[in-house]
Design a protein around this motif. Structure first.
Motif, PDB file in Angstrom:
ATOM      1  N   TRP A 172     -32.414  24.809 -10.402  1.00  0.00           N
ATOM      2  CA  TRP A 172     -31.220  25.639 -10.571  1.00  0.00           C
ATOM      3  C   TRP A 172     -30.910  25.853 -12.047  1.00  0.00           C
ATOM      4  N   LEU A 173     -31.001  24.807 -12.838  1.00  0.00           N
ATOM      5  CA  LEU A 173     -30.682  24.942 -14.256  1.00  0.00           C
ATOM      6  C   LEU A 173     -31.655  25.867 -14.969  1.00  0.00           C
ATOM      7  N   VAL A 174     -32.928  25.724 -14.712  1.00  0.00           N
ATOM      8  CA  VAL A 174     -33.913  26.605 -15.351  1.00  0.00           C
ATOM      9  C   VAL A 174     -33.740  28.039 -14.850  1.00  0.00           C
ATOM     10  N   ALA A 175     -33.535  28.208 -13.553  1.00  0.00           N
ATOM     11  CA  ALA A 175     -33.338  29.549 -12.995  1.00  0.00           C
ATOM     12  C   ALA A 175     -32.098  30.206 -13.599  1.00  0.00           C
ATOM     13  N   TYR A 176     -31.012  29.448 -13.742  1.00  0.00           N
ATOM     14  CA  TYR A 176     -29.790  30.002 -14.329  1.00  0.00           C
ATOM     15  C   TYR A 176     -30.002  30.329 -15.803  1.00  0.00           C
ATOM     16  N   GLY A 177     -30.705  29.461 -16.502  1.00  0.00           N
ATOM     17  CA  GLY A 177     -30.945  29.692 -17.924  1.00  0.00           C
ATOM     18  C   GLY A 177     -31.762  30.945 -18.192  1.00  0.00           C
ATOM     19  N   ILE A 178     -32.586  31.304 -17.241  1.00  0.00           N
ATOM     20  CA  ILE A 178     -33.391  32.521 -17.380  1.00  0.00           C
ATOM     21  C   ILE A 178     -32.692  33.691 -16.686  1.00  0.00           C
ATOM     22  N   GLY A 179     -32.177  33.443 -15.485  1.00  0.00           N
ATOM     23  CA  GLY A 179     -31.567  34.515 -14.695  1.00  0.00           C
ATOM     24  C   GLY A 179     -30.188  34.917 -15.158  1.00  0.00           C
ATOM     25  N   GLY A 180     -29.418  33.960 -15.706  1.00  0.00           N
ATOM     26  CA  GLY A 180     -28.068  34.278 -16.175  1.00  0.00           C
ATOM     27  C   GLY A 180     -28.052  35.430 -17.169  1.00  0.00           C
ATOM     28  N   PRO A 181     -28.834  35.338 -18.240  1.00  0.00           N
ATOM     29  CA  PRO A 181     -28.854  36.446 -19.191  1.00  0.00           C
ATOM     30  C   PRO A 181     -29.302  37.770 -18.554  1.00  0.00           C
ATOM     31  N   ILE A 238     -27.426  33.455 -27.144  1.00  0.00           N
ATOM     32  CA  ILE A 238     -28.879  33.311 -26.966  1.00  0.00           C
ATOM     33  C   ILE A 238     -29.288  31.862 -27.209  1.00  0.00           C
ATOM     34  N   SER A 239     -28.781  31.275 -28.273  1.00  0.00           N
ATOM     35  CA  SER A 239     -29.132  29.891 -28.605  1.00  0.00           C
ATOM     36  C   SER A 239     -28.718  28.920 -27.498  1.00  0.00           C
ATOM     37  N   LEU A 240     -27.561  29.139 -26.909  1.00  0.00           N
ATOM     38  CA  LEU A 240     -27.090  28.254 -25.840  1.00  0.00           C
ATOM     39  C   LEU A 240     -27.963  28.369 -24.595  1.00  0.00           C
ATOM     40  N   PHE A 241     -28.303  29.598 -24.202  1.00  0.00           N
ATOM     41  CA  PHE A 241     -29.159  29.756 -23.028  1.00  0.00           C
ATOM     42  C   PHE A 241     -30.557  29.176 -23.279  1.00  0.00           C
ATOM     43  N   VAL A 242     -31.111  29.432 -24.440  1.00  0.00           N
ATOM     44  CA  VAL A 242     -32.437  28.889 -24.763  1.00  0.00           C
ATOM     45  C   VAL A 242     -32.377  27.364 -24.844  1.00  0.00           C
ATOM     46  N   SER A 243     -31.306  26.831 -25.412  1.00  0.00           N
ATOM     47  CA  SER A 243     -31.158  25.374 -25.509  1.00  0.00           C
ATOM     48  C   SER A 243     -31.084  24.727 -24.134  1.00  0.00           C
ATOM     49  N   GLY A 244     -30.350  25.334 -23.218  1.00  0.00           N
ATOM     50  CA  GLY A 244     -30.246  24.785 -21.867  1.00  0.00           C
ATOM     51  C   GLY A 244     -31.595  24.700 -21.180  1.00  0.00           C
ATOM     52  N   ALA A 302     -22.070  29.187 -22.846  1.00  0.00           N
ATOM     53  CA  ALA A 302     -22.649  30.528 -22.957  1.00  0.00           C
ATOM     54  C   ALA A 302     -22.034  31.468 -21.925  1.00  0.00           C
ATOM     55  N   THR A 303     -21.880  30.995 -20.705  1.00  0.00           N
ATOM     56  CA  THR A 303     -21.299  31.816 -19.647  1.00  0.00           C
ATOM     57  C   THR A 303     -19.845  32.153 -19.965  1.00  0.00           C
ATOM     58  N   TYR A 304     -19.098  31.160 -20.435  1.00  0.00           N
ATOM     59  CA  TYR A 304     -17.705  31.401 -20.807  1.00  0.00           C
ATOM     60  C   TYR A 304     -17.610  32.478 -21.888  1.00  0.00           C
ATOM     61  N   ILE A 305     -18.449  32.369 -22.902  1.00  0.00           N
ATOM     62  CA  ILE A 305     -18.413  33.348 -24.008  1.00  0.00           C
ATOM     63  C   ILE A 305     -18.750  34.740 -23.482  1.00  0.00           C
TER      64      ILE A 305
END
Length: 133
Positions: A24-33, A56-62, A122-125
């Motif tokens: 879920w975390l990897v899918a969200y980190g890629i799918g969220g953006p 971008i940095s937050l999603f890539v970091s996750g 990242a989502t909040y921002i």
């Protein structure tokens, strides 16, 4: 006293949740953006935000946190496996280090927490940008 079946059942439960959370975390980190950028005005609003690099940095970091955790767990598991195949390997310093790492569940907790925090911020921002102040 716990039986072997109890122990196996708890480990299997932990293992399944671990795999599910990581997926879920990897899918969200890629799918969220991707989801944020497919909206009508979203790409323009986000791309013009002064916080774009942070997002971008937050999603890539996750995602990187989850890859790091998989890497650590993979190598710990390999050393535990090798120790079971070759009992003399259990006397090596490599085995000792990886055995210690393998027993430290706080490592998994902190890395998962880091990914959750990165994605949450990242989502909040992004939502703040899209929905306004």
């Amino acid at each position: 006293m716990a039986t072997k079946d109890d122990v196996k059942g708890h480990f299997d439960n932990y293992s399944e949740y671990s795999k599910t959370l990581r997926s879920w975390l990897v899918a969200y980190g890629i799918g969220g953006p991707v989801l944020f950028l497919t909206g009508h005005d979203a790409p323009d609003k986000i791309s013009h935000s002064p916080l774009l690099e942070l997002i971008i940095s937050l999603f890539v970091s996750g995602v990187a946190f989850q890859i790091l955790l998989a890497f650590i767990n993979k190598w710990a598991a390999w050393h535990m496996y090798k120790g079971e195949l070759d009992r003399s390997y259990k006397d090596t310093s490599s085995y000792g280090v990886w055995s210690w790492i393998n027993e430290q569940n706080w490592i998994d907790f902190l890395i998962d927490l880091g990914a959750l925090l990165a994605f949450s911020v990242a989502t909040y921002i992004v939502l703040h940008i899209l929905l306004g102040s």
